[in-house]
Design an enzyme around this catalytic site. Structure first.
Site, PDB file in Angstrom:
ATOM      1  N   CYS A 157       0.681  -1.239   0.009  1.00 51.51           N
ATOM      2  CA  CYS A 157       0.019   0.057  -0.075  1.00 51.51           C
ATOM      3  C   CYS A 157       0.990   1.324  -0.030  1.00 51.51           C
ATOM      4  CB  CYS A 157      -0.827  -0.048   1.298  1.00 51.51           C
ATOM      5  SG  CYS A 157      -1.954  -1.486   1.258  1.00 51.51           S
ATOM      6  N   ASN A 158       1.865   1.117  -0.972  1.00 54.88           N
ATOM      7  CA  ASN A 158       2.929   2.373  -0.780  1.00 54.88           C
ATOM      8  C   ASN A 158       3.596   2.281  -2.161  1.00 54.88           C
ATOM      9  OD1 ASN A 158       4.869   4.239  -0.348  1.00 54.88           O
ATOM     10  ND2 ASN A 158       5.202   3.654   1.923  1.00 54.88           N
TER      11      ASN A 158
END
Length: 841
Positions: free
Chosen positions: A387-388
């Site tokens: 999620c980055n």
């Protein structure tokens, strides 16, 4: 730490503490004892039990402030469902000044090394006509050049800058000094007049580091408590600096937030307390009470956050040092670590190591393969982009166009498409928590060495080649680990022998590069390509047909069998579920392979047998009586309607497996469970129907491919291997004999008699092939051998879908039938669109 506190993870090496901490047994006990001894009512009521709840919640608020070295004078705690909800709240309530007004407009700036939930705030700011500005980590360090002229320094337009205290991707700790530097005007993220406020995303940081808000006074600090305690989940908080709190704007008002309002006209007066104003509805009060016990137990077990910081960093420093010294015989590194630091200082590096495993030619081995191998060793890691995307792009060197191309190739966040055109789409992350041990680090390092630095070419006897593993010596600079240990030759490393003083040690290795096969992730037929038939050679025939009436149970072999609209008739029509209604497979319960179902079409029954149990039968007739409860289940992310097969059969399975479980059957009104994947070459009007399979109606394997693999595995196991036993591990429906091994991977479609099948793509194998289908015993060598033999991928066999029948012949599949393949015309690669493991189960 009490050994009984984490007894449930014995035998497991859990290395995803950045994903979630694990809760100790004593936390659950303290919490449940509390609930047994007290009555907690809704805090919005005024009775005795409600007052107790309200007071306990207020006590927990003070406890949180104390944990972060601040007081109610400076900060307010607003409870949310998690860090993400806290970030959303800031985006909605911040006093933005939109574009187009007379005064200068606001900016939302965020570091590109930020979690999706921070970047997602720009969706809300955009709807408010506020511009977002992404800032790369290197750019912020140059921002002192953005100093404003004196006359512009009095502008009061509010801007917000968000950055993570610790990157959840690499563990880099960004300077907390930025908070004061930005608020004071020493640093300007961008050159624009106005007043800067700082949002410090502390979710990753606070799980293993102390945060002193008395010194570093950020305006907003969102956190999730499960990252610290492991329990409760679904509870977070936004810590708001009281200096900005009165400026926050509220639009929606939920129950408990209004001091007064009118239903008949637009009148609303908020509560005075900032917390009550923003906590819409009843807070998760029992979970908040659990936090009190979380803080108590954490302090008791560890002695506080500073000790956790030192302990977790020591483990990360040791693992990083060992990992970065591992070399192949040719001197090539075994891993590529994505880091901004050299792991020498716990103030700039957290206990997270992000990396990709390489082969001896420097090519990346996909994270999905590493994850599968790790699961064989009971090691739990996290893979992907975490999620980055910003950090992923920065460290893996991916352009914006690369990300968009990967999406077009079928790759989405969270799936297992790890390589596109040979380049990684993500990486592997390990992270340590306060309950992690030195043994966890050793187990992980031994796993990397056992899978990378071991005999892979079994043609040469293991002892025939002695090569040096080049390592650098590691300073013995941490008091926790000061045994002068030596590394013994690789496959026999005891826990004590893998120490932290590796000096160019001779290791007995035999590393031969596996032959890299031409790899197709998901081959697809071009809609415009003209297919070509397989040229000459011996005829291809069907040698075996298997169906699996109960998903993940034993095969039922037949010589001919009717074909339905979902594949072989009754194939995977039933499945075993646990007490929560979740499908059980051999991954969780290997003994399922000892359950032998057989179908008697004349008697219209399925007979189920297992050693030590009386046989039991189930009617093939659909149970449409009142007692049949239709319920929805999930199989590999697809919803299926099922009904329960009753108490008698549930008792039989529960007794055999030694745990509560039930047998359920797919309901015929759900026979049109359509295949939602976009399969090229199949007409879009075709409604492809699936039973309880994961991926496709049929799985086909080739005897020649089995024989090729058997040579490889037998030599590695150094013991004879029965072809039948190996064949059954792959759980195919159709076994064929083609002259060439793996030639089936070049086929686009096949005909067997009157039946026509479209090839959907290769089957990527998981740990189920490590289970002996006769005994239920595991041997992780099988998946490792397959990976080595297939050039690091674990593909074996192909998936087929039925094409619509254009024939009046009866639909029967028979052993001995000739198979007529059509070759793929083009070599276009289409990755799978599913994130699930593609085992037939």
């Amino acid at each position: 730490i009490e050994s009984t506190d984490f007894i449930f993870i014995l035998g497991i090496t859990y290395l995803d503490h950045a994903g979630s901490a694990l809760f100790p047994e004593s936390l659950l006990k303290a919490f449940t004892d509390d609930l047994r001894n007290n009555v907690y009512g809704n805090p919005h009521s005024q009775n005795i039990s409600s007052k107790l709840t309200y007071d306990t919640i207020e006590h927990v608020r003070y406890r949180i402030l104390q944990h972060f070295h601040t007081t109610a004078e400076d900060y307010t705690i607003i409870f949310t469902s998690g860090c993400t909800a806290a970030l959303k709240l800031v985006a909605e309530a911040f006093p933005w000044i939109p574009e187009g007004t007379k005064q200068p407009s606001s900016r939302f700036c965020y570091l590109t090394d930020s979690h999706t939930s921070v970047v997602g705030m720009r969706g809300i700011t955009a709807s408010m006509n506020v511009l977002s500005v992404p800032i790369k980590p290197k750019e912020i360090l140059l921002s002192e050049k953005n100093r404003l002229p004196a006359e512009e320094q009095n502008c009061m337009t509010p801007h917000l800058f968000s950055y993570p205290a610790q990157s959840n991707f690499s563990g880099t700790k960004y300077p907390l000094s930025w908070i004061q530097d930005i608020k004071s005007g020493k640093l300007h993220p961008i050159k624009i007049p106005g007043k800067w406020f700082v949002l410090l995303d502390a979710a990753s940081y606070v799980s293993s580091s102390p945060l002193d808000l008395g010194v570093h006074q950020a305006d907003f600090i969102p956190i999730s408590f499960y990252k610290i305690f492991g329990f409760p989940t679904g509870l977070g908080a936004l810590l708001v600096n009281n200096r900005i709190a009165p400026l926050l704007k509220k639009t929606y008002f939920g129950g408990g937030t209004a001091a007064a309002y009118l239903a008949g006209e637009d009148f609303y007066f908020p509560r005075k307390s900032i917390a009550e104003r923003f906590e819409d509805g009843t807070v998760s009060f029992l979970d908040i009470i659990a936090l009190k016990h979380g803080f108590d137990v954490l302090e008791k077990l560890t002695g506080g956050m500073e000790k956790i910081k030192q302990h977790t960093f020591a483990l990360a420093h040791y693992t990083y040092t060992m990992l970065s010294t591992l070399k192949y015989a040719n001197g090539a590194p075994v891993v590529r670590i994505y880091s901004d630091t050299d792991f020498s200082n716990p103030d700039v590096q957290g206990p997270i190591i992000n990396f990709n495993v390489l082969d001896e030619n420097g090519e990346v081995i996909g994270f999905s393969q590493v994850d599968k191998m790790a699961s064989l060793y009971n090691i739990h890691v996290r893979t992907g982009c975490f999620c980055n995307t910003g950090a992923c792009q920065m460290h893996l060197g991916m352009s914006n166009e690369d990300i968009q191309r990967n999406l077009q190739a079928g790759h989405v966040c969270g799936d297992d498409i790890d390589l596109v055109n040979g380049r990684p789409t993500g990486s592997v992350r390990i992270s340590f928590g306060y309950m992690s041990s030195f043994e966890d680090a050793q187990t992980f390092l031994k796993f990397i060495m056992a899978t990378r630095l071991s005999k892979l070419d079994s043609e040469i006897p293991f002892e025939s080649s002695v090569t040096k593993l080049t390592t650098e010596s590691v300073p013995d600079d941490h008091p926790s680990f000061h045994s002068a240990c030596k590394l013994s030759p690789v496959p026999h490393i005891s826990d004590r022998e893998l120490g932290n003083n590796l000096s160019a040690t001779e290791m007995t290795l035999n590393w031969q590069p596996p032959e890299v096969e031409a790899e197709s992730i998901r081959a697809a037929v071009s809609e415009i390509a003209v297919p070509t038939c397989r040229r000459g050679g011996k005829p291809v025939t069907v040698t075996n047909i298997y169906l699996y009436p109960i998903k993940s149970c034993s095969a039922f072999e037949v010589t001919e069998w009717p074909v339905g609209n979902q594949g072989l008739l009754y194939d995977r029509n039933w499945m075993v579920v646990n007490q929560n209604g979740v499908c059980m497979t051999q991954k969780q319960e290997p003994r399922l392979c000892l359950v032998n179902p057989s179908i008697d079409l004349k008697q219209k029954v399925m007979v189920i047998q297992a050693e030590g149990m009386d046989p039991i039968s189930v009617s093939l007739e659909e149970n449409t009586g009142k007692e049949a409860v239709i319920c929805e289940s999930k199989v590999c992310s697809h919803r299926v309607k099922t009904y329960d097969c009753g108490e008698r059969i549930a008792g039989w399975f529960s007794m055999f497996l030694g745990r509560p479980c039930r047998l359920i059957r797919q309901s015929s009104d759900m026979k049109n469970r359509s295949h939602q994947k976009n399969i090229k070459g199949l007409a879009s009007a075709t409604n492809i129907s699936l039973s309880l399979v994961n991926e496709a109606q049929y799985l086909l394997i080739n005897v020649a491919s089995i024989l090729k693999l058997k040579e490889h595995i037998s030599a590695r196991l150094e013991e004879p291997l029965e072809i039948e036993e190996l064949m059954r591990r792959f759980r195919a429906n159709i076994v064929i004999s083609a002259p060439e091994s793996f030639e089936e991977e070049e086929w686009a479609e096949i005909s067997i008699g009157a039946l026509q099948f479209q090839v959907v793509g290769p089957c990527s194998r998981c740990q189920i092939i490590c289970i002996d289908q006769q005994s239920g015993e595991r041997n992780k060598e099988f998946l490792q051998s397959l990976s080595a033999a297939r050039g690091r991928k674990t593909n074996f066999g192909i998936y087929l879908m039925n094409q619509p029948l254009h024939s009046s012949f009866p639909d029967v599949l028979s052993v001995g039938s000739q198979v007529l393949p059509v070759l793929k015309e083009n070599t276009e690669i289409q990755p799978p669109t599913s994130s699930e493991e593609k085992c037939s189960g």
